[in-house]
Write an enzyme that holds these catalytic residues in place. Structure first.
Site, PDB file in Angstrom:
ATOM      1  N   THR A 122       0.800  -1.227   0.000  1.00 48.59           N
ATOM      2  CA  THR A 122       0.000   0.000   0.000  1.00 48.59           C
ATOM      3  C   THR A 122       0.835   1.281   0.000  1.00 48.59           C
ATOM      4  O   THR A 122       0.282   2.385   0.014  1.00 48.59           O
ATOM      5  CB  THR A 122      -0.924   0.007   1.231  1.00 48.59           C
ATOM      6  N   GLU A 123       2.150   1.139  -0.042  1.00 53.82           N
ATOM      7  CA  GLU A 123       3.022   2.308   0.112  1.00 53.82           C
ATOM      8  C   GLU A 123       2.728   3.409  -0.905  1.00 53.82           C
ATOM      9  O   GLU A 123       2.708   4.599  -0.565  1.00 53.82           O
ATOM     10  CB  GLU A 123       4.496   1.887   0.011  1.00 53.82           C
ATOM     11  N   VAL A 124       2.540   3.026  -2.198  1.00 51.73           N
ATOM     12  CA  VAL A 124       2.352   4.061  -3.217  1.00 51.73           C
ATOM     13  C   VAL A 124       1.105   4.896  -2.958  1.00 51.73           C
ATOM     14  O   VAL A 124       0.998   6.030  -3.437  1.00 51.73           O
ATOM     15  CB  VAL A 124       2.288   3.456  -4.633  1.00 51.73           C
TER      16      VAL A 124
END
Length: 245
Positions: A122-124
């Protein structure tokens, strides 16, 4: 002070459970430190043949605790500790795992999940990238799948996680599926296990030696950016970030 890692032991197998369910087992500085200490204890204990890493509550780990994140060097050291522990570490997952939690799975020697688990990089979506966790993950993941899930942040199920190399296996009943694996570890000699583990982790540790410093700097730069500040604020405020179309 309440501990964030619960420990147990049965017939040569130590169980370490991420035990901060109220915070969805997010990887806080404290949890990372306590897990590292428990792993050190297991490494020194001759009665421990293997370690099972699991969780209390419905979530394996929501990823980094955005309110109290670990130092990236400390998190890299934890991942490396899992890889270098002279005993196999087996992940047992029965719920969602996100972002940094997937880094833990990548560092484990074996990883199994039930059909109740799902996964996402989910970083982006908060303005950063899965930089540090790439150290144990990119040597293991199918490259096209890594490209897709790193770039989109999509959620995928346990069967897909096994197909792309994030997991060793997926099953409706994870404990039944893990039983023969744990039985096999109990039959193996301690020295043989340690030597076999060194063989299968060598390529992953090469990535740490080569890339860790650059990826820590990359992560620090991303988290200090204006986009990350907006993304983290949006996440904590439960709203869409400014860039979403």
């Amino acid at each position: 002070m309440t501990e964030t890692v619960a420990a147990g032991f049965e017939r040569g197998v130590a169980t370490l459970a991420l035990d901060s369910p109220g915070g969805r087992n997010a990887l806080s500085a404290r949890l990372v430190d306590e897990l590292a200490r428990e792993l050190d204890r297991c490494g020194r204990d001759d009665s421990v043949r293997a370690v099972v890493l699991t969780h209390t509550g419905p979530v394996f780990s929501a990823g980094a605790d955005l309110k109290a994140p670990p130092n990236p060097y400390t998190f890299v050291a934890l991942l490396r500790k899992i890889l270098e522990l002279p005993k196999p570490v087996v992940a047992r997952v029965t719920g969602p795992a996100r972002a940094g939690g997937l880094g833990l799975l990548g560092a484990c020697d074996l990883a199994a999940a039930s059909s109740a688990a799902d996964f996402a990089f989910t970083e982006v979506r908060i303005g950063v990238a899965p930089a540090v966790i790439s150290l144990p993950l990119l040597p293991r993941l199918e490259p096209r799948a890594a490209g897709r899930y790193y770039l989109t942040g999509e959620t995928f199920d346990a069967a897909e996680a096994a197909r792309i190399g994030l997991l060793t296996l997926a099953a409706d009943d994870v404990d039944t599926a893990l039983a023969p694996i744990v039985a096999g570890l109990r039959k193996a000699s301690p020295r043989g296990l340690a030597a076999a583990k060194r063989l299968v982790t060598a390529r992953v540790l090469d990535a740490f030696d080569r890339d860790a410093e650059d990826l820590v700097r990359c992560s620090a730069s991303l988290f200090a950016s204006a986009e990350a500040r907006e993304g983290i604020s949006a996440f904590l405020e439960r709203r869409e970030p400014a860039w979403e179309l």
